[in-house]
Design a protein around this motif. Structure first.
Motif, PDB file in Angstrom:
ATOM      1  N   ALA A 191       0.832  -1.203   0.000  1.00 38.28           N
ATOM      2  CA  ALA A 191       0.000   0.000   0.000  1.00 38.28           C
ATOM      3  C   ALA A 191       0.868   1.255   0.000  1.00 38.28           C
ATOM      4  O   ALA A 191       0.556   2.228  -0.697  1.00 38.28           O
ATOM      5  CB  ALA A 191      -0.929   0.000   1.205  1.00 38.28           C
ATOM      6  N   ASN A 192       1.943   1.253   0.775  1.00 40.58           N
ATOM      7  CA  ASN A 192       2.853   2.402   0.777  1.00 40.58           C
ATOM      8  C   ASN A 192       3.557   2.556  -0.568  1.00 40.58           C
ATOM      9  O   ASN A 192       3.765   3.675  -1.041  1.00 40.58           O
ATOM     10  CB  ASN A 192       3.881   2.265   1.899  1.00 40.58           C
ATOM     11  CG  ASN A 192       3.262   2.470   3.255  1.00 40.58           C
ATOM     12  OD1 ASN A 192       2.251   3.152   3.398  1.00 40.58           O
ATOM     13  ND2 ASN A 192       3.865   1.862   4.256  1.00 40.58           N
ATOM     14  N   LEU A 193       3.909   1.453  -1.194  1.00 41.07           N
ATOM     15  CA  LEU A 193       4.551   1.499  -2.506  1.00 41.07           C
ATOM     16  C   LEU A 193       3.603   2.080  -3.552  1.00 41.07           C
ATOM     17  O   LEU A 193       3.983   2.963  -4.331  1.00 41.07           O
ATOM     18  CB  LEU A 193       4.992   0.089  -2.917  1.00 41.07           C
ATOM     19  CG  LEU A 193       5.623  -0.045  -4.289  1.00 41.07           C
ATOM     20  CD1 LEU A 193       7.049   0.471  -4.251  1.00 41.07           C
ATOM     21  CD2 LEU A 193       5.595  -1.495  -4.733  1.00 41.07           C
ATOM     22  N   VAL A 194       2.365   1.631  -3.560  1.00 38.71           N
ATOM     23  CA  VAL A 194       1.388   2.095  -4.547  1.00 38.71           C
ATOM     24  C   VAL A 194       1.023   3.559  -4.293  1.00 38.71           C
ATOM     25  O   VAL A 194       0.795   4.320  -5.236  1.00 38.71           O
ATOM     26  CB  VAL A 194       0.137   1.191  -4.515  1.00 38.71           C
ATOM     27  CG1 VAL A 194      -0.990   1.774  -5.345  1.00 38.71           C
ATOM     28  CG2 VAL A 194       0.497  -0.187  -5.032  1.00 38.71           C
ATOM     29  N   ALA A 195       0.979   3.985  -3.025  1.00 38.31           N
ATOM     30  CA  ALA A 195       0.600   5.364  -2.705  1.00 38.31           C
ATOM     31  C   ALA A 195       1.615   6.363  -3.234  1.00 38.31           C
ATOM     32  O   ALA A 195       1.277   7.526  -3.443  1.00 38.31           O
ATOM     33  CB  ALA A 195       0.446   5.525  -1.195  1.00 38.31           C
ATOM     34  N   ASN A 196       2.837   5.950  -3.462  1.00 37.54           N
ATOM     35  CA  ASN A 196       3.874   6.864  -3.933  1.00 37.54           C
ATOM     36  C   ASN A 196       4.137   6.751  -5.429  1.00 37.54           C
ATOM     37  O   ASN A 196       5.119   7.297  -5.919  1.00 37.54           O
ATOM     38  CB  ASN A 196       5.164   6.625  -3.145  1.00 37.54           C
ATOM     39  CG  ASN A 196       4.990   7.020  -1.695  1.00 37.54           C
ATOM     40  OD1 ASN A 196       4.319   7.986  -1.383  1.00 37.54           O
ATOM     41  ND2 ASN A 196       5.594   6.247  -0.804  1.00 37.54           N
ATOM     42  N   THR A 197       3.267   6.062  -6.155  1.00 42.80           N
ATOM     43  CA  THR A 197       3.425   5.995  -7.605  1.00 42.80           C
ATOM     44  C   THR A 197       2.898   7.281  -8.228  1.00 42.80           C
ATOM     45  O   THR A 197       2.220   8.080  -7.598  1.00 42.80           O
ATOM     46  CB  THR A 197       2.673   4.786  -8.188  1.00 42.80           C
ATOM     47  OG1 THR A 197       1.300   4.895  -7.862  1.00 42.80           O
ATOM     48  CG2 THR A 197       3.245   3.480  -7.690  1.00 42.80           C
ATOM     49  N   GLU A 198       3.190   7.472  -9.487  1.00 42.89           N
ATOM     50  CA  GLU A 198       2.811   8.698 -10.196  1.00 42.89           C
ATOM     51  C   GLU A 198       1.299   8.878 -10.242  1.00 42.89           C
ATOM     52  O   GLU A 198       0.800   9.994 -10.158  1.00 42.89           O
ATOM     53  CB  GLU A 198       3.387   8.654 -11.614  1.00 42.89           C
ATOM     54  CG  GLU A 198       3.398   9.988 -12.312  1.00 42.89           C
ATOM     55  CD  GLU A 198       4.303  11.003 -11.618  1.00 42.89           C
ATOM     56  OE1 GLU A 198       3.899  12.178 -11.562  1.00 42.89           O
ATOM     57  OE2 GLU A 198       5.372  10.625 -11.129  1.00 42.89           O
ATOM     58  N   GLU A 199       0.578   7.789 -10.359  1.00 44.78           N
ATOM     59  CA  GLU A 199      -0.883   7.869 -10.480  1.00 44.78           C
ATOM     60  C   GLU A 199      -1.546   8.399  -9.203  1.00 44.78           C
ATOM     61  O   GLU A 199      -2.522   9.139  -9.266  1.00 44.78           O
ATOM     62  CB  GLU A 199      -1.434   6.482 -10.794  1.00 44.78           C
ATOM     63  CG  GLU A 199      -2.928   6.454 -11.025  1.00 44.78           C
ATOM     64  CD  GLU A 199      -3.423   5.062 -11.378  1.00 44.78           C
ATOM     65  OE1 GLU A 199      -4.641   4.913 -11.523  1.00 44.78           O
ATOM     66  OE2 GLU A 199      -2.589   4.136 -11.504  1.00 44.78           O
ATOM     67  N   PHE A 200      -1.022   8.028  -8.039  1.00 49.16           N
ATOM     68  CA  PHE A 200      -1.660   8.387  -6.780  1.00 49.16           C
ATOM     69  C   PHE A 200      -0.871   9.419  -5.970  1.00 49.16           C
ATOM     70  O   PHE A 200      -1.262   9.731  -4.854  1.00 49.16           O
ATOM     71  CB  PHE A 200      -1.853   7.136  -5.924  1.00 49.16           C
ATOM     72  CG  PHE A 200      -2.742   6.115  -6.561  1.00 49.16           C
ATOM     73  CD1 PHE A 200      -4.099   6.326  -6.661  1.00 49.16           C
ATOM     74  CD2 PHE A 200      -2.209   4.943  -7.070  1.00 49.16           C
ATOM     75  CE1 PHE A 200      -4.923   5.390  -7.243  1.00 49.16           C
ATOM     76  CE2 PHE A 200      -3.023   3.993  -7.663  1.00 49.16           C
ATOM     77  CZ  PHE A 200      -4.389   4.218  -7.753  1.00 49.16           C
TER      78      PHE A 200
END
Length: 61
Positions: free
Chosen positions: A38-47
């Motif tokens: 969840a922390n990895l996905v939260a810091n992607t360009e999309e989010f």
């Protein structure tokens, strides 16, 4: 007769934590993995700029 015996009946010498430790460990591993993802996905360009993201920088008005 004590109050606990009246409420719950006879005390049985049943192990609880000993046979359950693999499930406790697996639960910890799953929790750590989901939190890391969840922390990895939260810091992607999309989010990255999503207002629901707790790491997003506040927008100046």
């Amino acid at each position: 007769m004590s109050l606990m015996t009246k409420l719950f009946g006879r005390k049985w010498p049943t192990p609880v934590a000993q046979p359950m430790w693999p499930f406790f460990v697996a639960g910890g591993v799953i929790f750590y993995g989901i939190n890391s993802f969840a922390n990895l996905v939260a810091n992607t360009e999309e989010f990255k700029n999503d207002p629901r993201n707790r790491n997003a920088k506040p927008v100046a008005h």
